[in-house]
Design a protein around this motif. Structure first.
Motif, PDB file in Angstrom:
ATOM      1  N   LYS A 122       0.840  -1.197   0.000  1.00 40.76           N
ATOM      2  CA  LYS A 122       0.000   0.000   0.000  1.00 40.76           C
ATOM      3  C   LYS A 122       0.874   1.245   0.000  1.00 40.76           C
ATOM      4  O   LYS A 122       1.784   1.370   0.809  1.00 40.76           O
ATOM      5  N   TYR A 152       1.043   5.174   0.543  1.00 40.87           N
ATOM      6  CA  TYR A 152       0.416   6.365   1.112  1.00 40.87           C
ATOM      7  C   TYR A 152       0.841   7.562   0.274  1.00 40.87           C
ATOM      8  O   TYR A 152       2.037   7.737  -0.009  1.00 40.87           O
ATOM      9  N   HIS A 194       4.039   6.028  -7.464  1.00 45.49           N
ATOM     10  CA  HIS A 194       2.746   5.552  -7.962  1.00 45.49           C
ATOM     11  C   HIS A 194       2.863   5.242  -9.450  1.00 45.49           C
ATOM     12  O   HIS A 194       2.437   4.174  -9.914  1.00 45.49           O
ATOM     13  N   ILE A 208      -0.834  -2.821  -6.402  1.00 42.57           N
ATOM     14  CA  ILE A 208      -0.570  -1.935  -5.285  1.00 42.57           C
ATOM     15  C   ILE A 208      -1.828  -1.151  -4.921  1.00 42.57           C
ATOM     16  O   ILE A 208      -2.563  -0.694  -5.801  1.00 42.57           O
ATOM     17  N   ALA A 209      -2.087  -1.033  -3.633  1.00 44.78           N
ATOM     18  CA  ALA A 209      -3.204  -0.213  -3.157  1.00 44.78           C
ATOM     19  C   ALA A 209      -2.668   1.185  -2.847  1.00 44.78           C
ATOM     20  O   ALA A 209      -1.470   1.360  -2.580  1.00 44.78           O
ATOM     21  N   ILE A 210      -3.545   2.175  -2.885  1.00 40.42           N
ATOM     22  CA  ILE A 210      -3.138   3.536  -2.542  1.00 40.42           C
ATOM     23  C   ILE A 210      -4.087   4.084  -1.484  1.00 40.42           C
ATOM     24  O   ILE A 210      -5.274   3.752  -1.460  1.00 40.42           O
ATOM     25  N   GLU A 211      -3.544   4.902  -0.591  1.00 39.27           N
ATOM     26  CA  GLU A 211      -4.349   5.510   0.460  1.00 39.27           C
ATOM     27  C   GLU A 211      -3.913   6.955   0.641  1.00 39.27           C
ATOM     28  O   GLU A 211      -2.737   7.229   0.929  1.00 39.27           O
ATOM     29  N   THR A 229      -5.275   9.522   7.432  1.00 38.64           N
ATOM     30  CA  THR A 229      -5.473   8.970   6.095  1.00 38.64           C
ATOM     31  C   THR A 229      -6.956   8.956   5.752  1.00 38.64           C
ATOM     32  O   THR A 229      -7.810   9.192   6.603  1.00 38.64           O
ATOM     33  N   THR A 231      -8.856   6.600   5.384  1.00 35.45           N
ATOM     34  CA  THR A 231      -9.618   5.594   6.142  1.00 35.45           C
ATOM     35  C   THR A 231      -9.724   5.960   7.618  1.00 35.45           C
ATOM     36  O   THR A 231     -10.265   5.192   8.413  1.00 35.45           O
ATOM     37  N   ASP A 279       3.779  -6.048   2.547  1.00 32.19           N
ATOM     38  CA  ASP A 279       2.854  -7.061   3.057  1.00 32.19           C
ATOM     39  C   ASP A 279       3.282  -7.646   4.400  1.00 32.19           C
ATOM     40  O   ASP A 279       2.452  -8.138   5.164  1.00 32.19           O
TER      41      ASP A 279
END
Length: 204
Positions: free
Chosen positions: A2, A4, A15, A25-28, A37, A39, A58
């Protein structure tokens, strides 16, 4: 993994690299003022430095510093050509560019984003950037497509992101046609477009 990020900040560079490398890949998003953030998490728990980018692996490890994260991501996909093999001269040429962009270009913009910077010093900062742009113009004058030749690398991603800030602080790249063409060329890459859209910087 992830990432940030803050839309349009230097975190856009890793990115782009992640997408160019074909990585999952996740992005936050992070509010850098509140350090919260999207979330509702406390970003300082992930990165006590409080700055983006930060890459959560991970296994729970967190990497920081954009140029380092970009190298890490590129090394996960060696076939992408985003960074030459460790130990090769080509690798050191890319690292040379990453350091130049980080210390001369990226930091060169910092005073222009700070509202407390005196106008006189902002003028000096713009003059310093102009000298860096002139150097880039001279390098690109041989017709190369990217900073190290014809292969897009992590250095090009970083340079592109920093150059996106020019218009935001009243710096005109029009005097540098080769550099402007490089900026346009990188910006038109499909994965760059995808990263811009994902961060809300380009209409979907």
């Amino acid at each position: 993994m992830k990432l940030y990020y803050k839309a349009g900040a230097c975190s856009l560079s890793p990115h782009i690299v992640a997408l160019e490398a074909g990585l999952d890949i996740a992005i936050e998003a992070v509010d850098l003022k509140t350090k919260v953030t999207e979330t509702g998490a406390n970003f300082l728990e992930a990165n006590p430095k409080g700055s983006v980018p930060a890459l959560a692996l991970d296994d729970g490890t967190v990497l920081t510093e954009g140029a380092v994260i970009a190298q890490y991501l590129a090394d996960l996909a060696p076939a992408s050509g985003l960074i030459p093999a460790a130990g090769s001269l080509g690798r050191y040429k890319v690292l040379e560019w990453l350091n130049f962009i980080a210390t001369d270009l990226h930091k060169g913009f910092s005073p222009l984003f700070n509202p407390a910077t005196p106008d006189d010093y902002k003028t000096v900062a713009k003059q310093n950037l102009d000298r860096r742009f002139a150097y880039l113009e001279a390098v690109l004058a041989d017709g190369r497509s990217y900073l190290t030749g014809e292969t897009f690398t992590v250095a090009d991603a970083y340079a592109y992101v920093v150059l996106t800030w020019a218009g935001k602080v009243g710096v005109d790249l029009a005097a540098y046609p080769k550099l402007s063409a490089f900026f346009t060329r990188v910006g038109q890459r499909p994965k760059v477009q995808a990263a811009l859209k994902a961060e809300g910087l380009l209409a979907a």
